[in-house]
Scaffold this motif. Sequence first.
Motif, PDB file in Angstrom:
ATOM      1  N   GLY A  30       0.884  -1.240   0.054  1.00  0.00           N
ATOM      2  CA  GLY A  30      -0.039  -0.055  -0.213  1.00  0.00           C
ATOM      3  C   GLY A  30       0.947   1.290  -0.064  1.00  0.00           C
ATOM      4  O   GLY A  30       2.053   1.275   0.039  1.00  0.00           O
ATOM      5  N   THR A  31       0.177   2.369  -0.139  1.00  0.00           N
ATOM      6  CA  THR A  31       0.796   3.812   0.134  1.00  0.00           C
ATOM      7  C   THR A  31       0.026   4.493   0.951  1.00  0.00           C
ATOM      8  O   THR A  31      -1.354   4.324   1.046  1.00  0.00           O
ATOM      9  N   ALA A  32       0.672   5.549   1.631  1.00  0.00           N
ATOM     10  CA  ALA A  32      -0.103   6.397   2.396  1.00  0.00           C
ATOM     11  C   ALA A  32       0.736   7.954   2.111  1.00  0.00           C
ATOM     12  O   ALA A  32       1.698   7.804   2.008  1.00  0.00           O
ATOM     13  N   SER A  33      -0.236   8.686   2.692  1.00  0.00           N
ATOM     14  CA  SER A  33       0.557  10.087   2.695  1.00  0.00           C
ATOM     15  C   SER A  33       0.398  10.564   4.108  1.00  0.00           C
ATOM     16  O   SER A  33      -0.709  10.259   4.986  1.00  0.00           O
ATOM     17  N   TYR A  34       1.462  11.004   4.757  1.00  0.00           N
ATOM     18  CA  TYR A  34       1.534  11.308   6.170  1.00  0.00           C
ATOM     19  C   TYR A  34       1.701  12.725   6.654  1.00  0.00           C
ATOM     20  O   TYR A  34       2.189  13.445   5.831  1.00  0.00           O
ATOM     21  N   SER A  35       0.708  13.232   7.354  1.00  0.00           N
ATOM     22  CA  SER A  35       1.256  14.587   8.131  1.00  0.00           C
ATOM     23  C   SER A  35       1.942  14.419   9.349  1.00  0.00           C
ATOM     24  O   SER A  35       2.464  15.393   9.786  1.00  0.00           O
ATOM     25  N   TRP A  56      -1.890   9.261   8.890  1.00  0.00           N
ATOM     26  CA  TRP A  56      -1.802   9.048   7.649  1.00  0.00           C
ATOM     27  C   TRP A  56      -3.224   9.268   7.031  1.00  0.00           C
ATOM     28  O   TRP A  56      -4.238   9.345   7.573  1.00  0.00           O
ATOM     29  N   SER A  57      -3.320   9.542   5.463  1.00  0.00           N
ATOM     30  CA  SER A  57      -4.481   9.401   4.641  1.00  0.00           C
ATOM     31  C   SER A  57      -4.039   9.116   3.374  1.00  0.00           C
ATOM     32  O   SER A  57      -3.032   8.684   3.073  1.00  0.00           O
ATOM     33  N   SER A  58      -4.985   8.748   2.465  1.00  0.00           N
ATOM     34  CA  SER A  58      -4.934   8.168   1.283  1.00  0.00           C
ATOM     35  C   SER A  58      -4.386   6.702   1.243  1.00  0.00           C
ATOM     36  O   SER A  58      -3.323   6.433   0.140  1.00  0.00           O
ATOM     37  N   GLY A  59      -4.531   5.978   2.147  1.00  0.00           N
ATOM     38  CA  GLY A  59      -3.775   4.474   2.130  1.00  0.00           C
ATOM     39  C   GLY A  59      -4.438   3.725   1.353  1.00  0.00           C
ATOM     40  O   GLY A  59      -5.621   3.765   0.975  1.00  0.00           O
ATOM     41  N   SER A  60      -3.830   2.778   0.818  1.00  0.00           N
ATOM     42  CA  SER A  60      -4.479   1.887  -0.449  1.00  0.00           C
ATOM     43  C   SER A  60      -4.076   0.288  -0.132  1.00  0.00           C
ATOM     44  O   SER A  60      -4.200  -0.388  -1.008  1.00  0.00           O
ATOM     45  N   ALA A  61      -3.651   0.054   0.933  1.00  0.00           N
ATOM     46  CA  ALA A  61      -3.411  -1.557   1.309  1.00  0.00           C
ATOM     47  C   ALA A  61      -4.726  -2.247   1.809  1.00  0.00           C
ATOM     48  O   ALA A  61      -5.884  -1.642   1.721  1.00  0.00           O
ATOM     49  N   ASP A 125      -6.829   0.518   7.638  1.00  0.00           N
ATOM     50  CA  ASP A 125      -7.781   1.587   7.339  1.00  0.00           C
ATOM     51  C   ASP A 125      -6.944   2.657   6.417  1.00  0.00           C
ATOM     52  O   ASP A 125      -5.985   3.057   6.677  1.00  0.00           O
ATOM     53  N   SER A 126      -7.829   3.199   5.599  1.00  0.00           N
ATOM     54  CA  SER A 126      -7.139   4.314   4.458  1.00  0.00           C
ATOM     55  C   SER A 126      -6.762   5.530   5.114  1.00  0.00           C
ATOM     56  O   SER A 126      -5.880   6.310   4.670  1.00  0.00           O
ATOM     57  N   ALA A 127      -7.195   5.769   6.275  1.00  0.00           N
ATOM     58  CA  ALA A 127      -6.560   7.048   6.998  1.00  0.00           C
ATOM     59  C   ALA A 127      -6.980   6.817   8.373  1.00  0.00           C
ATOM     60  O   ALA A 127      -7.582   6.030   8.672  1.00  0.00           O
TER      61      ALA A 127
END
Length: 139
Positions: A30-35, A56-61, A125-127
């Motif tokens: 997966g991938t995720a964007s981190y704040s 994180w947000s925009s996760g895809s696993a 969870d995706s975020a």
Amino acid sequence: FNGDTAAANALDDYEEGTFTPNIKGTSGAGTASYSDQAGKYTKIGNWVYLSIHLNWSSGSAGGELRITDLPFDAASGARGVGNAMFHSVYLHGNEGNCVYVGQNTNYTYFYQSRSDTSWHSVNYDSAGIVIANVSYQAA
């Protein structure tokens, strides 16, 4: 300690540092964007103490939720347990949370349980936000 000069009692390994933890799933990296993506550790002898904060947000696993890239592998026969706090992550109702590091791994699992029921794993969870502390014996 306390004037003891025996070599077996000497503290010869102490280390503090930071690491970059990542959110992954058991099915697909997966991938995720981190704040926020922060990890700190203290290693005393072969014991490791971790403090982790991820947002994180925009996760895809998919599959079960893991935090990966811990700074040390757990030893064979060693397991670590700690606690975790979640925000915006789906959890089973009325159950306690814990973070788990299995032997020979450098990642966590998250479990929930309550009296007279089996353990439930926390799914990817995706975020979300997780704050966790765990300790274990390093390899």
